[in-house]
Write a protein that holds these residues in place. Structure first.
Motif, PDB file in Angstrom:
ATOM      1  N   LYS A 111       0.829  -1.209   0.000  1.00  0.00           N
ATOM      2  CA  LYS A 111       0.000   0.000   0.000  1.00  0.00           C
ATOM      3  C   LYS A 111       0.864   1.260   0.000  1.00  0.00           C
ATOM      4  O   LYS A 111       0.539   2.255  -0.654  1.00  0.00           O
ATOM      5  N   GLY A 112       1.979   1.216   0.735  1.00  0.00           N
ATOM      6  CA  GLY A 112       2.857   2.376   0.786  1.00  0.00           C
ATOM      7  C   GLY A 112       3.553   2.645  -0.548  1.00  0.00           C
ATOM      8  O   GLY A 112       3.923   3.784  -0.845  1.00  0.00           O
ATOM      9  N   ALA A 113       3.725   1.586  -1.346  1.00  0.00           N
ATOM     10  CA  ALA A 113       4.390   1.753  -2.639  1.00  0.00           C
ATOM     11  C   ALA A 113       3.452   2.256  -3.734  1.00  0.00           C
ATOM     12  O   ALA A 113       3.906   2.744  -4.777  1.00  0.00           O
ATOM     13  N   GLU A 114       2.157   2.159  -3.509  1.00  0.00           N
ATOM     14  CA  GLU A 114       1.200   2.534  -4.554  1.00  0.00           C
ATOM     15  C   GLU A 114       1.317   3.991  -5.005  1.00  0.00           C
ATOM     16  O   GLU A 114       1.307   4.271  -6.206  1.00  0.00           O
ATOM     17  N   PRO A 115       1.415   4.976  -4.075  1.00  0.00           N
ATOM     18  CA  PRO A 115       1.559   6.366  -4.533  1.00  0.00           C
ATOM     19  C   PRO A 115       2.825   6.579  -5.371  1.00  0.00           C
ATOM     20  O   PRO A 115       2.799   7.299  -6.382  1.00  0.00           O
ATOM     21  N   SER A 116       3.931   5.975  -4.938  1.00  0.00           N
ATOM     22  CA  SER A 116       5.183   6.123  -5.685  1.00  0.00           C
ATOM     23  C   SER A 116       5.061   5.516  -7.076  1.00  0.00           C
ATOM     24  O   SER A 116       5.537   6.086  -8.070  1.00  0.00           O
ATOM     25  N   ILE A 117       4.416   4.362  -7.131  1.00  0.00           N
ATOM     26  CA  ILE A 117       4.236   3.714  -8.438  1.00  0.00           C
ATOM     27  C   ILE A 117       3.351   4.555  -9.345  1.00  0.00           C
ATOM     28  O   ILE A 117       3.641   4.739 -10.538  1.00  0.00           O
ATOM     29  N   ALA A 118       2.257   5.094  -8.776  1.00  0.00           N
ATOM     30  CA  ALA A 118       1.358   5.934  -9.582  1.00  0.00           C
ATOM     31  C   ALA A 118       2.080   7.168 -10.089  1.00  0.00           C
ATOM     32  O   ALA A 118       1.951   7.559 -11.263  1.00  0.00           O
ATOM     33  N   SER A 119       2.878   7.814  -9.207  1.00  0.00           N
ATOM     34  CA  SER A 119       3.623   8.998  -9.612  1.00  0.00           C
ATOM     35  C   SER A 119       4.662   8.659 -10.673  1.00  0.00           C
ATOM     36  O   SER A 119       4.827   9.387 -11.657  1.00  0.00           O
ATOM     37  N   GLN A 120       5.344   7.545 -10.468  1.00  0.00           N
ATOM     38  CA  GLN A 120       6.372   7.135 -11.423  1.00  0.00           C
ATOM     39  C   GLN A 120       5.764   6.788 -12.774  1.00  0.00           C
ATOM     40  O   GLN A 120       6.326   7.102 -13.822  1.00  0.00           O
ATOM     41  N   ARG A 121       4.601   6.172 -12.759  1.00  0.00           N
ATOM     42  CA  ARG A 121       3.925   5.856 -14.023  1.00  0.00           C
ATOM     43  C   ARG A 121       3.537   7.130 -14.765  1.00  0.00           C
ATOM     44  O   ARG A 121       3.648   7.210 -15.998  1.00  0.00           O
ATOM     45  N   GLU A 122       3.068   8.123 -14.025  1.00  0.00           N
ATOM     46  CA  GLU A 122       2.698   9.403 -14.651  1.00  0.00           C
ATOM     47  C   GLU A 122       3.917  10.066 -15.280  1.00  0.00           C
ATOM     48  O   GLU A 122       3.848  10.594 -16.408  1.00  0.00           O
TER      49      GLU A 122
END
Length: 262
Positions: free
Chosen positions: A119-130
Motif C-alpha cells: 500500500k505504501g508503494a502505490e503512490p510512488s508507483i502511480a507517480s512514477q507511471r505518470e
C-alpha cells in the motif's frame, strides 16, 4: 531533479517554434544543422533517462507485486495454521492448538506487513507511471520535431542548391546571349559591324574618287576637241558634225542671243 530537468528540456524543445527561430536566424541552414545535432543529442540523453525511469518503475512494480504475493502467501499460511490449531483443539491437544494459533498470528502479522509495504508503494508507483507516460509523450514529440527539423533542413539545402544551379544556368545563358550587348558574343559582333561599316565607307570613298577622275577625263577630252575644231575654223575649214557639235553644245556658258547677232 535529473528527471525534472530532462522533462523540462523535453517540454521546451518540443514546444519550439521552428519557423519563428528560422525567421530570426542569420544563417537558417547552419541553425538547422545545429538544432538537429542538439535534438539528436538531447533525444539520446532523454531516451537514457526515460529508460532509467522506466527501469525504476518496473523495480517498484516488481517489489509491489512481491509484497502482494507475500501477503497472499502469509494469509494462506495463517489460514492453514488456524485450521491445524482447530484440529488439535478438537483432539484435545491444547498445547499444539495454542502453538499453531500463535503461528497463525505470526503469519497474519507478516501478511499485514506485506500489505502495508504494498500500500505504501502505490503512490510512488502511480507517480512514477505518470512521469514515465509524460516522458514517453515528450520523447515522441521530440522525435517528431527532429523529423520536422531534418525535413526542413533537407528542403532548405535542396532549395539552396536549386537556386545556385538556376543562377549558374542563368549566368551561362546570359554569357552566350547574342541579343545581350554586354555579352562576349555581343561585343565581338559589334566589333565586326564596325569593321564592316569602315570597309563600306572606304569603298564609297574610293568609288567617289574614281568617278571624279573619269569626269575630269571626259571634260578634258571635250575641251581638246573644241580647241581642235576652233583651229580648223580659223584655218578656213568646216567643222565636222556629230559628236563634236554635240560636245560643243554641252557648254552652257554661251548666251544663245549672241548667235542672233551674227
Amino acid at each position: 531533479m535529473v528527471k525534472q530537468s530532462i522533462f523540462g528540456r523535453i517540454a521546451q524543445l518540443a514546444k519550439a517554434n521552428i519557423n519563428s527561430l528560422l525567421d530570426n536566424a542569420e544563417d537558417p541552414q547552419k541553425m538547422l544543422d545545429q538544432m538537429v545535432r542538439d535534438y539528436t543529442n538531447n533525444i539520446a540523453e532523454a531516451e537514457s533517462a526515460v529508460a532509467q525511469t522506466i527501469g525504476n518503475l518496473r523495480m517498484l512494480e516488481d517489489d509491489y507485486n512481491e509484497d502482494i504475493k507475500n501477503a497472499q502467501d502469509w494469509g494462506n499460511k495463517a489460514l492453514a495454521a488456524s485450521r491445524k490449531a482447530d484440529e488439535f483443539r478438537a483432539a484435545g491437544d491444547v498445547a499444539d492448538a495454542e502453538k499453531f494459533d500463535n503461528l497463525a498470528k505470526v503469519a497474519l502479522q507478516r501478511q499485514m506487513a506485506a500489505e502495508s509495504e504494498a500500500k505504501g508503494a502505490e503512490p510512488s508507483i502511480a507517480s512514477q507511471r505518470e512521469i514515465v507516460d509524460k516522458l514517453k509523450v515528450g520523447l515522441d514529440q521530440m522525435k517528431n520535431k527532429l523529423n520536422q527539423l531534418t525535413s526542413k533542413r533537407n528542403e532548405l539545402v535542396a532549395r539552396s542548391k536549386t537556386a545556385a544551379a538556376q543562377s549558374q544556368v542563368h549566368d551561362a545563358i546570359k554569357s552566350i546571349d547574342i541579343m545581350d550587348p554586354t555579352s562576349e558574343v555581343g561585343r565581338f559582333e559589334e566589333k565586326i559591324r564596325r569593321e564592316e561599316a569602315k570597309v563600306r565607307g572606304q569603298e564609297e570613298l574610293a568609288a567617289s574618287s574614281l568617278d571624279a577622275q573619269f569626269n575630269q577625263l571626259e571634260d578634258l577630252g571635250e575641251q581638246t576637241e573644241i580647241d581642235a575644231r576652233l583651229a580648223a575654223l580659223k584655218a578656213g575649214g568646216k567643222p565636222a558634225l556629230g559628236a563634236g557639235s554635240q560636245a560643243a553644245t554641252s557648254g552652257s556658258t554661251v548666251d544663245e542671243a549672241d548667235f542672233d547677232k551674227l
